[in-house]
Motif scaffolding. Structure first.
Motif, PDB file in Angstrom:
ATOM      1  N   SER A 199       0.826  -1.210   0.000  1.00 53.44           N
ATOM      2  CA  SER A 199       0.000   0.000   0.000  1.00 53.44           C
ATOM      3  C   SER A 199       0.857   1.256   0.000  1.00 53.44           C
ATOM      4  CB  SER A 199      -0.929   0.006   1.216  1.00 53.44           C
ATOM      5  OG  SER A 199      -0.198  -0.190   2.415  1.00 53.44           O
ATOM      6  N   GLU A 200       2.132   1.144   0.416  1.00 54.28           N
ATOM      7  CA  GLU A 200       3.062   2.266   0.392  1.00 54.28           C
ATOM      8  C   GLU A 200       4.370   1.828  -0.253  1.00 54.28           C
ATOM      9  OE1 GLU A 200       1.749   4.720   4.450  1.00 54.28           O
ATOM     10  OE2 GLU A 200       3.837   4.110   4.132  1.00 54.28           O
ATOM     11  N   ALA A 201       4.864   2.621  -1.195  1.00 49.13           N
ATOM     12  CA  ALA A 201       6.167   2.388  -1.813  1.00 49.13           C
ATOM     13  C   ALA A 201       7.123   3.470  -1.340  1.00 49.13           C
ATOM     14  CB  ALA A 201       6.064   2.407  -3.335  1.00 49.13           C
ATOM     15  N   HIS A 202       8.167   3.065  -0.650  1.00 49.71           N
ATOM     16  CA  HIS A 202       9.190   3.991  -0.169  1.00 49.71           C
ATOM     17  C   HIS A 202      10.410   3.829  -1.066  1.00 49.71           C
ATOM     18  CE1 HIS A 202       7.309   5.141   3.779  1.00 49.71           C
ATOM     19  NE2 HIS A 202       6.566   4.116   3.406  1.00 49.71           N
ATOM     20  N   ILE A 203      10.678   4.831  -1.898  1.00 48.80           N
ATOM     21  CA  ILE A 203      11.724   4.751  -2.908  1.00 48.80           C
ATOM     22  C   ILE A 203      12.830   5.729  -2.542  1.00 48.80           C
ATOM     23  CG2 ILE A 203      12.259   4.933  -5.359  1.00 48.80           C
ATOM     24  CD1 ILE A 203       9.239   4.523  -5.896  1.00 48.80           C
ATOM     25  N   MET A 204      14.038   5.213  -2.371  1.00 42.64           N
ATOM     26  CA  MET A 204      15.161   6.038  -1.944  1.00 42.64           C
ATOM     27  C   MET A 204      16.084   6.286  -3.126  1.00 42.64           C
ATOM     28  SD  MET A 204      17.750   5.486   1.310  1.00 42.64           S
ATOM     29  CE  MET A 204      16.314   5.312   2.395  1.00 42.64           C
ATOM     30  N   THR A 205      16.040   7.483  -3.655  1.00 40.16           N
ATOM     31  CA  THR A 205      16.850   7.849  -4.806  1.00 40.16           C
ATOM     32  C   THR A 205      16.735   9.354  -5.007  1.00 40.16           C
ATOM     33  OG1 THR A 205      17.287   7.358  -7.153  1.00 40.16           O
ATOM     34  CG2 THR A 205      14.989   7.602  -6.497  1.00 40.16           C
ATOM     35  N   LYS A 206      17.513   9.873  -5.935  1.00 41.86           N
ATOM     36  CA  LYS A 206      17.326  11.271  -6.388  1.00 41.86           C
ATOM     37  C   LYS A 206      17.330  11.329  -7.905  1.00 41.86           C
ATOM     38  CE  LYS A 206      22.103  12.838  -6.805  1.00 41.86           C
ATOM     39  NZ  LYS A 206      23.048  13.927  -6.521  1.00 41.86           N
ATOM     40  N   ASP A 207      17.348  10.174  -8.541  1.00 39.84           N
ATOM     41  CA  ASP A 207      17.565  10.063  -9.976  1.00 39.84           C
ATOM     42  C   ASP A 207      16.310  10.460 -10.750  1.00 39.84           C
ATOM     43  OD1 ASP A 207      18.331   9.399 -12.539  1.00 39.84           O
ATOM     44  OD2 ASP A 207      19.369   7.567 -11.913  1.00 39.84           O
ATOM     45  N   LEU A 208      16.435  11.468 -11.595  1.00 44.88           N
ATOM     46  CA  LEU A 208      15.309  11.929 -12.406  1.00 44.88           C
ATOM     47  C   LEU A 208      14.882  10.884 -13.435  1.00 44.88           C
ATOM     48  CD1 LEU A 208      13.395  14.307 -12.882  1.00 44.88           C
ATOM     49  CD2 LEU A 208      15.074  15.254 -14.482  1.00 44.88           C
ATOM     50  N   ASP A 209      15.721   9.881 -13.690  1.00 43.80           N
ATOM     51  CA  ASP A 209      15.340   8.807 -14.603  1.00 43.80           C
ATOM     52  C   ASP A 209      14.103   8.061 -14.135  1.00 43.80           C
ATOM     53  OD1 ASP A 209      17.381   9.419 -16.303  1.00 43.80           O
ATOM     54  OD2 ASP A 209      18.706   7.788 -15.675  1.00 43.80           O
ATOM     55  N   PHE A 210      13.772   8.180 -12.849  1.00 47.48           N
ATOM     56  CA  PHE A 210      12.598   7.495 -12.313  1.00 47.48           C
ATOM     57  C   PHE A 210      11.309   8.296 -12.524  1.00 47.48           C
ATOM     58  CE2 PHE A 210      15.901   5.392  -9.685  1.00 47.48           C
ATOM     59  CZ  PHE A 210      15.622   4.084 -10.046  1.00 47.48           C
ATOM     60  N   PHE A 211      11.410   9.422 -13.212  1.00 47.44           N
ATOM     61  CA  PHE A 211      10.227  10.248 -13.464  1.00 47.44           C
ATOM     62  C   PHE A 211       9.086   9.440 -14.096  1.00 47.44           C
ATOM     63  CE2 PHE A 211       7.584  13.309 -15.647  1.00 47.44           C
ATOM     64  CZ  PHE A 211       7.524  14.387 -14.783  1.00 47.44           C
ATOM     65  N   PRO A 212       9.334   8.624 -15.146  1.00 40.96           N
ATOM     66  CA  PRO A 212       8.224   7.843 -15.724  1.00 40.96           C
ATOM     67  C   PRO A 212       7.614   6.857 -14.735  1.00 40.96           C
ATOM     68  CG  PRO A 212      10.073   7.936 -17.241  1.00 40.96           C
ATOM     69  CD  PRO A 212      10.564   8.476 -15.935  1.00 40.96           C
ATOM     70  N   LEU A 213       8.438   6.271 -13.877  1.00 45.29           N
ATOM     71  CA  LEU A 213       7.909   5.352 -12.863  1.00 45.29           C
ATOM     72  C   LEU A 213       6.969   6.084 -11.914  1.00 45.29           C
ATOM     73  CD1 LEU A 213       7.821   2.707 -11.196  1.00 45.29           C
ATOM     74  CD2 LEU A 213       9.881   3.526 -10.013  1.00 45.29           C
ATOM     75  N   PHE A 214       7.372   7.256 -11.438  1.00 44.12           N
ATOM     76  CA  PHE A 214       6.537   8.008 -10.501  1.00 44.12           C
ATOM     77  C   PHE A 214       5.244   8.463 -11.165  1.00 44.12           C
ATOM     78  CE2 PHE A 214      10.169   7.683  -7.968  1.00 44.12           C
ATOM     79  CZ  PHE A 214       9.957   8.215  -6.708  1.00 44.12           C
ATOM     80  N   GLU A 215       5.323   8.818 -12.437  1.00 45.55           N
ATOM     81  CA  GLU A 215       4.098   9.173 -13.153  1.00 45.55           C
ATOM     82  C   GLU A 215       3.155   7.981 -13.244  1.00 45.55           C
ATOM     83  OE1 GLU A 215       5.233  10.945 -16.966  1.00 45.55           O
ATOM     84  OE2 GLU A 215       4.253  12.771 -16.236  1.00 45.55           O
ATOM     85  N   VAL A 245       3.159   6.954  -2.596  1.00 40.35           N
ATOM     86  CA  VAL A 245       4.571   6.978  -2.965  1.00 40.35           C
ATOM     87  C   VAL A 245       5.329   7.943  -2.058  1.00 40.35           C
ATOM     88  CG1 VAL A 245       6.219   7.426  -4.798  1.00 40.35           C
ATOM     89  CG2 VAL A 245       3.990   6.430  -5.346  1.00 40.35           C
ATOM     90  N   HIS A 246       6.310   7.397  -1.340  1.00 37.17           N
ATOM     91  CA  HIS A 246       7.176   8.192  -0.466  1.00 37.17           C
ATOM     92  C   HIS A 246       8.563   8.246  -1.094  1.00 37.17           C
ATOM     93  CE1 HIS A 246       4.542   7.978   3.302  1.00 37.17           C
ATOM     94  NE2 HIS A 246       3.926   7.240   2.395  1.00 37.17           N
ATOM     95  N   LEU A 247       9.014   9.427  -1.450  1.00 37.34           N
ATOM     96  CA  LEU A 247      10.335   9.606  -2.033  1.00 37.34           C
ATOM     97  C   LEU A 247      11.319   9.998  -0.938  1.00 37.34           C
ATOM     98  CD1 LEU A 247      12.366   9.928  -4.369  1.00 37.34           C
ATOM     99  CD2 LEU A 247      11.492  12.266  -4.677  1.00 37.34           C
ATOM    100  N   HIS A 248      12.303   9.148  -0.677  1.00 41.56           N
ATOM    101  CA  HIS A 248      13.365   9.427   0.282  1.00 41.56           C
ATOM    102  C   HIS A 248      14.556   9.952  -0.515  1.00 41.56           C
ATOM    103  CE1 HIS A 248      11.595   6.927   3.696  1.00 41.56           C
ATOM    104  NE2 HIS A 248      10.823   6.648   2.649  1.00 41.56           N
ATOM    105  N   CYS A 249      14.912  11.218  -0.310  1.00 44.59           N
ATOM    106  CA  CYS A 249      15.917  11.836  -1.163  1.00 44.59           C
ATOM    107  C   CYS A 249      16.604  12.973  -0.413  1.00 44.59           C
ATOM    108  CB  CYS A 249      15.282  12.371  -2.448  1.00 44.59           C
ATOM    109  SG  CYS A 249      14.108  13.735  -2.151  1.00 44.59           S
TER     110      CYS A 249
END
Length: 260
Positions: A119-135, A144-148
């Protein structure tokens, strides 16, 4: 509520190096306590790959680096509910190697998001390449929790996350249990013990003001109105106050106005 964490190992490595530079301290003898990263999640997946051999690097030097990386993987795998997801090493091109790891992370996140495992995705990165994934994750019911490190993460990526969790140099010191982690900021200074005269910065935390004061003859003083407003923080640098506070509470301070 099922929380899965997905950790970009390259981000952790970069943050340890940045922390060493930020505080001008040697962290080569300190190790990350991966329990601090995995805690609170049902499962944590750590994404990395063995290093590629550098130009002009001897075979012995390369084998030593590979050995250290394998020891790190073993330490991660020994951490309860934490697992290494190892990508492929593709020759000497670091970008290609990292891209393989990124794709593996993205596939795993989306797979778990669409299968109903979390139910919660905690993704630790700063990489803009993940933009399509977050969309793509915005079309799922997963939070979606972005740890950055917000100072070095694109605003576009942070805007796509439901929650942004700061991972800054103070957080790295906490994860390493470094002896200096509490020496840069004084906490719990009584309101009556200081008399700050100059309001030099105003921010926002949890909908209420976050103040940074300075007197001519004293360090910076911070006050969070949404967090024990009768208690102050003091440091020689205002950045330390903000970063240490974010590391302690796990939430961002938005600095909206500069008065200096």
């Amino acid at each position: 509520m099922t929380k899965y964490a997905f950790v970009d190992g390259g981000f952790i490595y970069a943050m340890v190096r940045k922390t060493s530079e930020y505080f001008a301290i040697d962290l080569s003898r300190n190790k990350i306590d991966y329990r601090a990263i995995a805690g609170g999640h049902q499962r944590t997946f750590y994404y990395d790959a063995l290093p590629a051999q550098k130009d002009n690097e001897s075979g012995e030097e390369y084998e030593r680096r590979v050995k250290r990386k394998r020891e790190q993987f073993e330490l991660v795998n020994r951490t309860p509910f934490m697992h290494v997801r190892e990508g492929l090493t593709r020759g000497q091109n670091k970008t290609l190697r990292q891209k393989g790891v990124d794709i593996l992370l993205a596939i795993d996140v989306f797979k778990h998001a669409t299968s109903g495992h979390m139910s919660e995705a905690h993704i630790m990165t700063k990489d803009l390449d993940f933009f399509p994934l977050f969309e793509a994750l915005r079309d799922t019911p997963v939070a979606v929790h972005l740890h950055c490190y917000p100072a070095e993460t694109s605003s576009e990526l942070m805007a796509l996350a439901d929650v942004v969790v700061p991972v800054n140099p103070f957080k790295i010191l906490q994860w390493m249990h470094h002896q200096s982690k509490d020496s840069y900021v004084e906490w719990n200074i009584a309101l009556g013990d200081v008399n700050p005269q100059k309001l030099c910065m105003i921010g926002n935390y949890e909908g209420l003001d976050f103040y940074i004061y300075q007197d001519d003859d004293m360090p910076f003083v911070g006050r969070a109105m949404a967090y024990n407003p009768s208690s102050l923080m003091r440091s020689n640098r205002w950045e330390h106050i903000v970063d240490a506070f974010e590391a302690r509470v796990g939430k961002r301070v938005h600095l909206d106005q500069l008065n200096r």
